[in-house]
Write an enzyme that holds these catalytic residues in place. Structure first.
Site, PDB file in Angstrom:
ATOM      1  N   ASP A 142       0.830  -1.202   0.000  1.00  0.00           N
ATOM      2  CA  ASP A 142       0.000   0.000   0.000  1.00  0.00           C
ATOM      3  C   ASP A 142       0.872   1.262   0.000  1.00  0.00           C
ATOM      4  O   ASP A 142       0.669   2.180   0.801  1.00  0.00           O
ATOM      5  CB  ASP A 142      -0.945  -0.016   1.222  1.00  0.00           C
ATOM      6  CG  ASP A 142      -2.012   1.083   1.150  1.00  0.00           C
ATOM      7  OD1 ASP A 142      -2.289   1.566   0.034  1.00  0.00           O
ATOM      8  OD2 ASP A 142      -2.551   1.458   2.207  1.00  0.00           O
ATOM      9  N   HIS A 185      -2.834   0.817  11.753  1.00  0.00           N
ATOM     10  CA  HIS A 185      -2.544  -0.591  11.447  1.00  0.00           C
ATOM     11  C   HIS A 185      -1.051  -0.804  11.261  1.00  0.00           C
ATOM     12  O   HIS A 185      -0.308   0.152  11.032  1.00  0.00           O
ATOM     13  CB  HIS A 185      -3.279  -1.010  10.174  1.00  0.00           C
ATOM     14  CG  HIS A 185      -3.190   0.020   9.075  1.00  0.00           C
ATOM     15  ND1 HIS A 185      -4.208   0.917   8.819  1.00  0.00           N
ATOM     16  CD2 HIS A 185      -2.209   0.331   8.202  1.00  0.00           C
ATOM     17  CE1 HIS A 185      -3.856   1.720   7.833  1.00  0.00           C
ATOM     18  NE2 HIS A 185      -2.629   1.396   7.437  1.00  0.00           N
ATOM     19  N   GLN A 258      -3.025  -5.349   6.204  1.00  0.00           N
ATOM     20  CA  GLN A 258      -2.851  -4.245   7.164  1.00  0.00           C
ATOM     21  C   GLN A 258      -3.743  -4.520   8.378  1.00  0.00           C
ATOM     22  O   GLN A 258      -4.969  -4.363   8.298  1.00  0.00           O
ATOM     23  CB  GLN A 258      -3.202  -2.905   6.506  1.00  0.00           C
ATOM     24  CG  GLN A 258      -2.150  -2.459   5.505  1.00  0.00           C
ATOM     25  CD  GLN A 258      -2.645  -1.382   4.539  1.00  0.00           C
ATOM     26  OE1 GLN A 258      -3.635  -1.581   3.824  1.00  0.00           O
ATOM     27  NE2 GLN A 258      -1.974  -0.249   4.493  1.00  0.00           N
ATOM     28  N   ARG A 288       2.661  12.972  10.169  1.00  0.00           N
ATOM     29  CA  ARG A 288       1.369  12.891   9.479  1.00  0.00           C
ATOM     30  C   ARG A 288       0.650  11.676  10.041  1.00  0.00           C
ATOM     31  O   ARG A 288       1.089  10.536   9.851  1.00  0.00           O
ATOM     32  CB  ARG A 288       1.590  12.731   7.972  1.00  0.00           C
ATOM     33  CG  ARG A 288       0.313  12.471   7.178  1.00  0.00           C
ATOM     34  CD  ARG A 288       0.677  12.134   5.747  1.00  0.00           C
ATOM     35  NE  ARG A 288      -0.447  11.872   4.886  1.00  0.00           N
ATOM     36  CZ  ARG A 288      -1.043  10.682   4.770  1.00  0.00           C
ATOM     37  NH1 ARG A 288      -0.669   9.660   5.492  1.00  0.00           N
ATOM     38  NH2 ARG A 288      -2.036  10.526   3.920  1.00  0.00           N
ATOM     39  N   ASP A 290      -1.520   9.098   9.941  1.00  0.00           N
ATOM     40  CA  ASP A 290      -2.204   8.428   8.830  1.00  0.00           C
ATOM     41  C   ASP A 290      -3.499   7.757   9.278  1.00  0.00           C
ATOM     42  O   ASP A 290      -3.522   7.065  10.297  1.00  0.00           O
ATOM     43  CB  ASP A 290      -1.251   7.372   8.249  1.00  0.00           C
ATOM     44  CG  ASP A 290      -1.873   6.611   7.097  1.00  0.00           C
ATOM     45  OD1 ASP A 290      -2.116   7.232   6.060  1.00  0.00           O
ATOM     46  OD2 ASP A 290      -2.142   5.404   7.255  1.00  0.00           O
ATOM     47  N   GLU A 332      -4.399  13.210   9.225  1.00  0.00           N
ATOM     48  CA  GLU A 332      -4.925  12.815   7.920  1.00  0.00           C
ATOM     49  C   GLU A 332      -6.292  12.193   8.176  1.00  0.00           C
ATOM     50  O   GLU A 332      -6.424  10.990   8.393  1.00  0.00           O
ATOM     51  CB  GLU A 332      -3.999  11.811   7.214  1.00  0.00           C
ATOM     52  CG  GLU A 332      -4.376  11.613   5.750  1.00  0.00           C
ATOM     53  CD  GLU A 332      -4.927  10.236   5.397  1.00  0.00           C
ATOM     54  OE1 GLU A 332      -5.521  10.107   4.311  1.00  0.00           O
ATOM     55  OE2 GLU A 332      -4.787   9.293   6.181  1.00  0.00           O
ATOM     56  N   HIS A 401      -1.064  11.773  -3.145  1.00  0.00           N
ATOM     57  CA  HIS A 401      -0.819  10.430  -3.687  1.00  0.00           C
ATOM     58  C   HIS A 401      -2.091   9.594  -3.731  1.00  0.00           C
ATOM     59  O   HIS A 401      -2.097   8.511  -4.296  1.00  0.00           O
ATOM     60  CB  HIS A 401       0.228   9.720  -2.832  1.00  0.00           C
ATOM     61  CG  HIS A 401      -0.315   9.417  -1.468  1.00  0.00           C
ATOM     62  ND1 HIS A 401      -0.610  10.416  -0.553  1.00  0.00           N
ATOM     63  CD2 HIS A 401      -0.672   8.255  -0.875  1.00  0.00           C
ATOM     64  CE1 HIS A 401      -1.106   9.866   0.538  1.00  0.00           C
ATOM     65  NE2 HIS A 401      -1.153   8.554   0.376  1.00  0.00           N
ATOM     66  N   ASP A 402      -3.163  10.057  -3.084  1.00  0.00           N
ATOM     67  CA  ASP A 402      -4.398   9.275  -3.041  1.00  0.00           C
ATOM     68  C   ASP A 402      -5.349   9.683  -4.163  1.00  0.00           C
ATOM     69  O   ASP A 402      -5.149  10.688  -4.847  1.00  0.00           O
ATOM     70  CB  ASP A 402      -5.071   9.442  -1.673  1.00  0.00           C
ATOM     71  CG  ASP A 402      -4.440   8.525  -0.627  1.00  0.00           C
ATOM     72  OD1 ASP A 402      -3.976   7.422  -1.005  1.00  0.00           O
ATOM     73  OD2 ASP A 402      -4.397   8.906   0.555  1.00  0.00           O
ATOM     74  N   ARG A 526      -3.915   4.289  -8.346  1.00  0.00           N
ATOM     75  CA  ARG A 526      -3.383   5.530  -7.743  1.00  0.00           C
ATOM     76  C   ARG A 526      -1.926   5.745  -8.186  1.00  0.00           C
ATOM     77  O   ARG A 526      -1.409   6.855  -8.100  1.00  0.00           O
ATOM     78  CB  ARG A 526      -3.453   5.453  -6.208  1.00  0.00           C
ATOM     79  CG  ARG A 526      -4.876   5.549  -5.661  1.00  0.00           C
ATOM     80  CD  ARG A 526      -4.909   5.420  -4.154  1.00  0.00           C
ATOM     81  NE  ARG A 526      -4.409   4.117  -3.702  1.00  0.00           N
ATOM     82  CZ  ARG A 526      -4.235   3.781  -2.421  1.00  0.00           C
ATOM     83  NH1 ARG A 526      -4.522   4.650  -1.477  1.00  0.00           N
ATOM     84  NH2 ARG A 526      -3.791   2.589  -2.077  1.00  0.00           N
TER      85      ARG A 526
HETATM   86  C1  GLC Z   1      -4.077   6.887   4.106  1.00  0.00           C
HETATM   87  C2  GLC Z   1      -3.075   6.964   2.977  1.00  0.00           C
HETATM   88  C3  GLC Z   1      -3.437   5.954   1.933  1.00  0.00           C
HETATM   89  C4  GLC Z   1      -3.430   4.589   2.552  1.00  0.00           C
HETATM   90  C5  GLC Z   1      -4.292   4.536   3.811  1.00  0.00           C
HETATM   91  C6  GLC Z   1      -4.017   3.306   4.617  1.00  0.00           C
HETATM   92  O1  GLC Z   1      -5.343   7.233   3.723  1.00  0.00           O
HETATM   93  O2  GLC Z   1      -3.049   8.260   2.466  1.00  0.00           O
HETATM   94  O3  GLC Z   1      -2.557   6.006   0.841  1.00  0.00           O
HETATM   95  O4  GLC Z   1      -3.913   3.658   1.618  1.00  0.00           O
HETATM   96  O5  GLC Z   1      -4.065   5.621   4.671  1.00  0.00           O
HETATM   97  O6  GLC Z   1      -2.814   3.431   5.335  1.00  0.00           O
END
Ligand code: GLC
Length: 656
Positions: A142, A185, A258, A288, A290, A332, A401-402, A526
């Site tokens: 991922d 995770h 994950q 960040r 996540d 995030e 990146h998403d 992506r």
């Molecule tokens: C966040 C990341 C994404 C990832 C997800 C799981 O949203 O930006 O790219 O797939 O977390 O970690």
């Protein structure tokens, strides 16, 4: 007499005494105790809210971890701590400009990144987010968000010492290093998960494991699916996840590999405090957080944005503030505005959780207005946004990146007389290029037949029409695409927050369709917008500023330079949406003690004529446009805005 904390609620005399003995240096002890006095009560309060009677024991463990980190924090970082305490608004300053890149795609390795710091410096970057670089699982991971070890760097990128060296170099040039902290995770191959799979009870409690489908089915009734296409459902069967080596179900919100962590277990919090402080001592300045919205699970809910998430963040931040106050947190949380504001803090958490959060809604609205040539929905959405705490800031972005999920609220849509589902459908059609006459070229990501959702992948340049325009070779269309890219970036540079430039967008890089030939990436489109840096082009744009990429590059550099000169763009100031006389035009006003800044953005390929009195009402007759560095007289009855034109207007005495 050594100093000690005055808050008797936090430590009993024996604890305070023990803590005092841990210092040889009085001044060091004083600093630690002062910070403990300031942040300790917040820490304990949040630990109690989540862990109840286990909070006291946990605090003792955390104190040990924090003490160790404090004692081992390098002197130059301690100096940075002091500097930041003197400039607590450092992240809010208009001088902040972010850049987001994959270390390997940008420059091969961490040392490679170090070799290219000049490039970043030259662009005006002060904040570098390097995408996940801690050691992930092998194979599919991922994009690095399946971490197998938080204490080592992905071997092909370098070592932890390279990371420290890079952070030091960046710091020396005024650039803060930002890393992902994947909290929700870990990879199935992480030591904790391996131990859980081996039947160690202590580690089984790090995860959400179930013997049968009973609870998973009950949870599933109200859970959304993040990756309905390649990872449907929220639970994964694992042959060793059950008790005594039997099979069982594991909570996996994202991909099957994950494993979601159980934050209800205080051990997990203690592990992460240690991980954060360890990375902070390596020189990481911003974390960040996540997928933070998913950290806490609650039956009968969507298990996002639960109150415990905010207590956990407050606890983590308080611990970081005590040891390393230079460090900041960025949430995030890709959630609706009503939920998002809690990540910056409301009520007793006001300004005490994350220092920064992604403004997903603005990003979505930018693309929405560009497609519809209509800013009314964006106006509504922005107006409905609750103000953020004045000590926090936004992470502002055009692309990341998403994928882009069309987070358009049905209520906002209804307020401007359109249907939410209808508009989302239109946007997916538009950005996948299916809509007749669309300028965009993007790909549908994770079509969900149950909800009709079609998220979109694609590079900013391709979504803004440059790919189709270049193919057609029509100069006028190319110019419009360049105009769109610059317009969107001008909005994020002028909104008040940290603009996050996504690597390659400064060169208008198109989609990278080669991703489909890489087996680990082929299923996840992506990767179309995660290209490799084109260093030849980076050179070429300097020599040929008249090409489309050159114009985008020069335009961005100019806007960045202008941004840095405008105190009005300090993030403590909220932009106000001004009723625009034309639906194609967005107007934002910022009230700084130095004067007003009025921002005007034309979201269409048409020349728009505005009545001048609307602008005059805010600025008087003689304004100044910071973007064109020229006088802007408002004495005539009308003002004409060229296609995709942006104005940053101040009153003359302000810019003088
Ligand atoms: C966040 C990341 C994404 C990832 C997800 C799981 O949203 O930006 O790219 O797939 O977390 O970690």
């Amino acid at each position: 007499m050594m100093p000690g904390p005055t808050h008797s609620t936090l430590l009993n005399p024996a604890q305070a005494q023990r803590l005092r003995l841990a210092f040889d240096d009085d001044r060091d002890a004083e600093t630690f105790f002062l910070r403990l006095e300031r942040y300790g009560p917040e820490l304990l309060d949040s630990l109690r809210a989540v862990y109840l009677e286990r909070a006291g024991g946990l605090l003792e463990r955390l104190l040990e971890i924090m003490l160790h980190a404090y004692h081992t924090r390098p002197a130059d970082l301690k100096r940075l701590d002091e500097a930041r305490l003197l400039s607590p608004d450092w992240l809010q300053s208009p001088t902040m400009v972010g850049y987001v890149a994959y270390a390997d795609r940008f420059a091969g390795t961490l040392r490679g990144v170090q070799d290219h710091v000049n490039y970043l410096e030259n662009l005006g970057v002060t904040y570098l987010h390097l995408m996940p670089l801690l050691r992930p699982r092998e194979g599919q991971n991922d994009g690095g968000y399946a971490v197998a070890d938080y204490r080592s760097v992905r071997p092909d990128l370098g070592t932890m010492d390279d990371l420290s060296a890079l952070a030091r170099d960046l710091r020396g040039r005024g650039i803060s290093l930002v890393l992902d902290l994947v909290l929700n995770h870990v990879a199935r191959e992480h030591e904790w998960a391996e131990k859980a799979r081996a039947g160690e009870d202590q580690y089984r409690d790090y995860f959400h494991l179930f013997a049968d489908r009973g609870l998973p089915d009950a949870y599933e009734a109200t859970l959304p699916e993040v990756f309905p296409d390649f990872a449907p459902g929220n639970f994964t069967w694992d042959d060793h996840a059950g008790e005594g080596g039997a099979g069982g179900w594991v909570w996996t919100t994202f991909n099957t590999y994950q494993w979601d962590l159980n934050w209800g277990n205080p051990d997990v919090l203690a592990e992460f405090v240690d991980i954060i402080l360890n990375l902070a001592n390596r020189g990481v300045e911003v974390f960040r957080l996540d997928a933070i919205a998913f950290m806490w699970k609650r039956l009968g809910t969507d298990s996002q944005n639960q109150p415990e998430v905010h207590h956990l963040t407050r606890a983590l931040r308080a611990a970081a503030r005590i040891v390393a106050p230079a460090v900041a947190f960025k949430a995030e949380a890709i959630v609706g505005p009503g939920d998002l504001i809690h990540y910056l803090g409301t009520g007793t958490h006001h300004g005490r959780v994350s220092d920064m959060a992604y403004h997903n809604s603005l990003m979505v609205q930018l693309w929405s207005s560009l497609a519809s040539r209509d800013t009314r929905l964006m106006e509504e959405a922005l107006r409905a946004f609750p103000p953020k705490p004045t000590n926090t800031t936004w992470g502002l972005y055009v692309r990341c990146h998403d994928d882009i999920g069309w987070a358009i609220g049905d209520t906002d849509a209804a307020r401007v007389g359109i249907s939410g589902p209808g508009h989302r459908h239109f946007l997916s059609d538009f950005y996948s290029g299916e809509f007749p006459g669309s300028f965009a070229r993007g790909l549908v990501f994770q079509f969900n037949p149950a909800t009709g959702d079609r998220r979109i992948s694609g590079s900013a340049a391709s979504l803004a029409g440059l790919e189709t325009a270049l193919e057609g070779g029509d100069e006028a269309l190319i110019k419009l695409a360049v105009g769109r890219l610059l317009l969107l970036h001008t909005v994020i540079l002028g909104f008040g927050g940290v603009p996050l430039l996504y690597m390659g967008d400064e060169l208008a890089l198109l989609g990278d369709y080669g991703y489909a030939d890489t087996p680990e990436h082929a299923a996840d489109n992506r990767w179309v917008h995660r290209p490799r840096m084109d260093w030849e082009l980076a050179q070429e744009v300097r020599d040929h500023p008249d090409t489309p990429a050159g114009q985008v590059n020069a335009g961005l550099r100019w806007r960045i330079a202008v941004r840095k000169t405008l105190p009005h763009l300090h993030a403590s100031i909220e932009p106000q949406v001004i009723a625009s006389p034309d639906p194609r035009v967005l107007m934002l006003r910022r009230d700084h003690p130095l004067g007003v800044l009025l921002e005007v953005y034309n979201f269409s390929e048409e020349r728009v004529v505005l009545p001048a009195y609307v602008l005059r009402g805010h600025l008087g007759e003689d304004a100044h446009d910071a973007l064109s560095r020229s006088a802007f007289h408002l004495t005539r009855p009308t003002v004409t805005l060229d296609p995709y034109r942006a104005l940053w207007l101040t009153a003359p005495e302000v810019s003088a």
